[in-house]
Design a protein around this motif. Structure first.
Motif, PDB file in Angstrom:
ATOM      1  N   GLN A 186      -1.720  16.403   6.270  1.00  0.00           N
ATOM      2  CA  GLN A 186      -2.325  15.083   6.410  1.00  0.00           C
ATOM      3  C   GLN A 186      -1.294  14.001   6.714  1.00  0.00           C
ATOM      4  O   GLN A 186      -1.642  12.840   6.904  1.00  0.00           O
ATOM      5  N   GLY A 187      -0.026  14.384   6.723  1.00  0.00           N
ATOM      6  CA  GLY A 187       1.034  13.424   7.017  1.00  0.00           C
ATOM      7  C   GLY A 187       1.309  12.451   5.889  1.00  0.00           C
ATOM      8  O   GLY A 187       1.809  11.342   6.128  1.00  0.00           O
ATOM      9  N   VAL A 188       1.014  12.866   4.664  1.00  0.00           N
ATOM     10  CA  VAL A 188       1.193  11.972   3.517  1.00  0.00           C
ATOM     11  C   VAL A 188       2.674  11.866   3.157  1.00  0.00           C
ATOM     12  O   VAL A 188       3.379  12.864   3.036  1.00  0.00           O
ATOM     13  N   VAL A 189       3.122  10.640   2.983  1.00  0.00           N
ATOM     14  CA  VAL A 189       4.458  10.354   2.471  1.00  0.00           C
ATOM     15  C   VAL A 189       4.291   9.755   1.082  1.00  0.00           C
ATOM     16  O   VAL A 189       3.504   8.826   0.886  1.00  0.00           O
ATOM     17  N   ALA A 213      -1.323  22.526  -2.532  1.00  0.00           N
ATOM     18  CA  ALA A 213      -1.573  21.082  -2.564  1.00  0.00           C
ATOM     19  C   ALA A 213      -0.544  20.345  -1.719  1.00  0.00           C
ATOM     20  O   ALA A 213      -0.878  19.422  -0.962  1.00  0.00           O
ATOM     21  N   ALA A 214       0.714  20.751  -1.839  1.00  0.00           N
ATOM     22  CA  ALA A 214       1.774  20.114  -1.057  1.00  0.00           C
ATOM     23  C   ALA A 214       1.576  20.341   0.439  1.00  0.00           C
ATOM     24  O   ALA A 214       1.780  19.430   1.251  1.00  0.00           O
ATOM     25  N   ALA A 272       7.480  15.477   0.864  1.00  0.00           N
ATOM     26  CA  ALA A 272       6.712  14.236   0.939  1.00  0.00           C
ATOM     27  C   ALA A 272       7.473  13.077   0.319  1.00  0.00           C
ATOM     28  O   ALA A 272       7.394  11.931   0.788  1.00  0.00           O
ATOM     29  N   LEU A 273       8.226  13.339  -0.751  1.00  0.00           N
ATOM     30  CA  LEU A 273       9.032  12.297  -1.390  1.00  0.00           C
ATOM     31  C   LEU A 273      10.237  11.927  -0.534  1.00  0.00           C
ATOM     32  O   LEU A 273      10.601  10.748  -0.434  1.00  0.00           O
ATOM     33  N   ARG A 318       0.820  -1.219   0.000  1.00  0.00           N
ATOM     34  CA  ARG A 318       0.000   0.000   0.000  1.00  0.00           C
ATOM     35  C   ARG A 318       0.843   1.253   0.000  1.00  0.00           C
ATOM     36  O   ARG A 318       0.589   2.215   0.732  1.00  0.00           O
ATOM     37  N   LYS A 319       1.853   1.260  -0.812  1.00  0.00           N
ATOM     38  CA  LYS A 319       2.627   2.475  -0.980  1.00  0.00           C
ATOM     39  C   LYS A 319       1.791   3.510  -1.724  1.00  0.00           C
ATOM     40  O   LYS A 319       0.880   3.176  -2.466  1.00  0.00           O
ATOM     41  N   THR A 320       2.129   4.773  -1.526  1.00  0.00           N
ATOM     42  CA  THR A 320       1.321   5.867  -2.061  1.00  0.00           C
ATOM     43  C   THR A 320       2.004   6.513  -3.251  1.00  0.00           C
ATOM     44  O   THR A 320       3.189   6.833  -3.208  1.00  0.00           O
ATOM     45  N   VAL A 321       1.218   6.715  -4.311  1.00  0.00           N
ATOM     46  CA  VAL A 321       1.713   7.385  -5.509  1.00  0.00           C
ATOM     47  C   VAL A 321       0.727   8.475  -5.901  1.00  0.00           C
ATOM     48  O   VAL A 321      -0.483   8.299  -5.793  1.00  0.00           O
TER      49      VAL A 321
END
Length: 246
Positions: free
Chosen positions: A74-77, A67-68, A125-126, A5-8
């Motif tokens: 939201q703590g998105v990585v 957006a970033a 995030a990256l 479930r990695k995020t792209v």
């Protein structure tokens, strides 16, 4: 491929190639962030992909930053970023000397500057991922110097160059950057600027003699995003059915 479930994030994924890539990556186990300038389209595809919508105008530096910042709150990585958003299907074919300044700047502003702006904004995030990967969607039109699309070809050639630089400058961060160069891809977006006969002739010039669909790109993009390409960076993978041989 088990991505755990990695995020792209896939730009321009509210329709066309981006939509196909977003859905294809979701089928392969990725958690997909559907990024598009059109909020409704983004939400519709996000629902199809079981992901989330991100509304962003990549031609606007402010929109990219907002957006970033939203993702950061939201703590998105981000384990992956697919820079796909581009202007093409609505462009009218014409020689370069008939392209006006406004149209030239608009195409470069989305296709090249927009990719630079959003990638720059998303770097935190990256960098938060263990090993992130960036895939920039260029075009095999660069290799043939496709006539009557000078602004589009120039933008995609610039994107290939930008990919090389990204791969060098991000090496110390453990972030890889590669590009893919698709040829003409048939999507649900109507193409009024090219005739059926032109499509037929292009298909006949390919080694794989059938029209390409977004599904034909998903495998290459998934490979470049995933661990199997962990030793691949700064490369351009041509995916045009053998129209050009690189």
């Amino acid at each position: 491929m088990n991505t755990q479930r990695k995020t792209v994030l896939v730009t321009g994924s509210g329709q066309g190639i981006g939509r196909g890539v977003a859905l294809g990556l979701a089928e392969r186990g990725w958690h997909v962030l559907v990024a598009d300038i059109d909020e409704q389209r983004a939400k519709t595809v996000a629902a199809e992909a079981g992901g989330e919508a991100v509304v962003v105008d990549i031609a606007s530096a402010q929109s990219c930053r907002e957006a970033a910042e939203q993702l950061q709150r939201q703590g998105v990585v981000l384990d992956g970023l697919v820079n796909n958003a581009a202007l093409f299907s609505t462009l009218t074919m014409k020689p370069f000397w008939e392209i006006d300044e406004q149209e030239w700047n608009r195409v470069l502003g989305v296709n090249l500057t927009g990719t630079w702006q959003l990638t720059k904004a998303l770097l935190p995030a990256l960098r938060g991922a263990e090993s992130a990967s960036i895939v920039n969607v260029a075009a095999s039109a660069v290799w043939i110097g496709r006539p009557h699309y000078a602004h589009y070809v120039a933008s995609k050639a610039g994107l290939i160059g930008l990919t090389y630089v990204m791969s060098r400058e991000l090496a110390g961060s453990g972030i890889r950057a590669n590009a893919v160069t698709p040829g003409s891809v048939q999507t649900e977006i109507p193409r009024t600027t090219i005739t059926a006969d032109q499509v037929r002739k292009q298909v006949e010039a390919q080694n794989v003699q059938r029209p390409a669909t977004p599904d034909d790109l998903v495998g290459a993009i998934a490979f470049l995003l995933g661990p199997d390409s962990g030793f691949v960076s700064g490369q351009t993978v041509n995916v045009d059915g053998g129209l050009t041989v690189r």
